[in-house]
Design a protein around this motif. Structure first.
Motif, PDB file in Angstrom:
ATOM      1  N   PRO A  13     -89.496  79.922  39.592  1.00  0.00           N
ATOM      2  CA  PRO A  13     -89.036  80.114  40.966  1.00  0.00           C
ATOM      3  C   PRO A  13     -89.978  81.046  41.724  1.00  0.00           C
ATOM      4  CG  PRO A  13     -87.253  80.521  39.408  1.00  0.00           C
ATOM      5  CD  PRO A  13     -88.514  80.394  38.618  1.00  0.00           C
ATOM      6  N   PHE A  14     -90.051  80.871  43.029  1.00  0.00           N
ATOM      7  CA  PHE A  14     -90.889  81.729  43.869  1.00  0.00           C
ATOM      8  C   PHE A  14     -90.492  83.182  43.642  1.00  0.00           C
ATOM      9  CE2 PHE A  14     -91.871  83.918  47.860  1.00  0.00           C
ATOM     10  CZ  PHE A  14     -93.223  83.645  47.944  1.00  0.00           C
ATOM     11  N   GLY A  15     -91.436  83.997  43.279  1.00  0.00           N
ATOM     12  CA  GLY A  15     -91.170  85.400  43.033  1.00  0.00           C
ATOM     13  C   GLY A  15     -90.600  85.675  41.657  1.00  0.00           C
ATOM     14  N   GLY A  16     -90.472  84.637  40.831  1.00  0.00           N
ATOM     15  CA  GLY A  16     -89.892  84.799  39.501  1.00  0.00           C
ATOM     16  C   GLY A  16     -90.872  85.441  38.531  1.00  0.00           C
ATOM     17  N   ASP A  17     -90.350  85.908  37.421  1.00  0.00           N
ATOM     18  CA  ASP A  17     -91.151  86.542  36.385  1.00  0.00           C
ATOM     19  C   ASP A  17     -91.906  85.466  35.603  1.00  0.00           C
ATOM     20  OD1 ASP A  17     -92.239  88.085  34.372  1.00  0.00           O
ATOM     21  OD2 ASP A  17     -90.314  88.609  33.450  1.00  0.00           O
ATOM     22  N   PRO A  18     -93.242  85.457  35.635  1.00  0.00           N
ATOM     23  CA  PRO A  18     -94.010  84.440  34.914  1.00  0.00           C
ATOM     24  C   PRO A  18     -93.769  84.447  33.406  1.00  0.00           C
ATOM     25  CG  PRO A  18     -95.437  85.699  36.387  1.00  0.00           C
ATOM     26  CD  PRO A  18     -94.095  86.368  36.388  1.00  0.00           C
ATOM     27  N   ASP A  19     -93.288  85.571  32.870  1.00  0.00           N
ATOM     28  CA  ASP A  19     -93.032  85.646  31.437  1.00  0.00           C
ATOM     29  C   ASP A  19     -91.689  85.048  31.036  1.00  0.00           C
ATOM     30  OD1 ASP A  19     -95.473  86.921  30.940  1.00  0.00           O
ATOM     31  OD2 ASP A  19     -94.608  88.904  31.370  1.00  0.00           O
ATOM     32  N   SER A  20     -90.833  84.747  32.003  1.00  0.00           N
ATOM     33  CA  SER A  20     -89.538  84.139  31.672  1.00  0.00           C
ATOM     34  C   SER A  20     -89.182  83.046  32.683  1.00  0.00           C
ATOM     35  CB  SER A  20     -88.436  85.193  31.608  1.00  0.00           C
ATOM     36  OG  SER A  20     -88.331  85.863  32.841  1.00  0.00           O
ATOM     37  N   PRO A  21     -89.883  81.896  32.606  1.00  0.00           N
ATOM     38  CA  PRO A  21     -89.570  80.784  33.525  1.00  0.00           C
ATOM     39  C   PRO A  21     -88.207  80.177  33.200  1.00  0.00           C
ATOM     40  CG  PRO A  21     -91.173  80.105  31.892  1.00  0.00           C
ATOM     41  CD  PRO A  21     -90.945  81.569  31.683  1.00  0.00           C
ATOM     42  N   VAL A  22     -87.664  79.471  34.160  1.00  0.00           N
ATOM     43  CA  VAL A  22     -86.389  78.781  33.989  1.00  0.00           C
ATOM     44  C   VAL A  22     -86.658  77.483  33.231  1.00  0.00           C
ATOM     45  CG1 VAL A  22     -84.478  77.664  35.205  1.00  0.00           C
ATOM     46  CG2 VAL A  22     -85.504  79.752  36.126  1.00  0.00           C
ATOM     47  N   GLN A  23     -85.872  77.221  32.188  1.00  0.00           N
ATOM     48  CA  GLN A  23     -86.015  75.988  31.424  1.00  0.00           C
ATOM     49  C   GLN A  23     -84.759  75.140  31.599  1.00  0.00           C
ATOM     50  OE1 GLN A  23     -87.151  76.706  27.383  1.00  0.00           O
ATOM     51  NE2 GLN A  23     -89.073  77.671  27.973  1.00  0.00           N
TER      52      GLN A  23
END
Length: 71
Positions: A13-23
């Protein structure tokens, strides 16, 4: 994808943490049938344009004029 039963889509998501993407888990039920139908449709020749059709490079008579700014 035709041989599988599930797929996992990973989103950031925009502004989301690259280390924990949504799956998101996704069922592939019906994928093979839909893919085969789409492939058959894509293989069909395109229909010929109607004799009274307006060519793509000419605007239709009843089409509104485009707003073109004056230079």
């Amino acid at each position: 994808m035709k041989a599988g039963s599930t797929a996992t889509v990973q989103l950031l998501p925009f502004g989301g943490d690259p280390d924990s993407p949504v799956q998101l888990g996704m069922s592939l039920a019906g994928f093979t049938a839909a893919f085969d139908e789409l492939a058959a449709y894509a293989a069909e020749p395109a229909p010929a344009p109607a004799a009274d059709a307006t060519p793509a490079d000419e605007p239709a008579e009843d089409a509104p004029a485009e707003d073109v700014p004056a230079e």
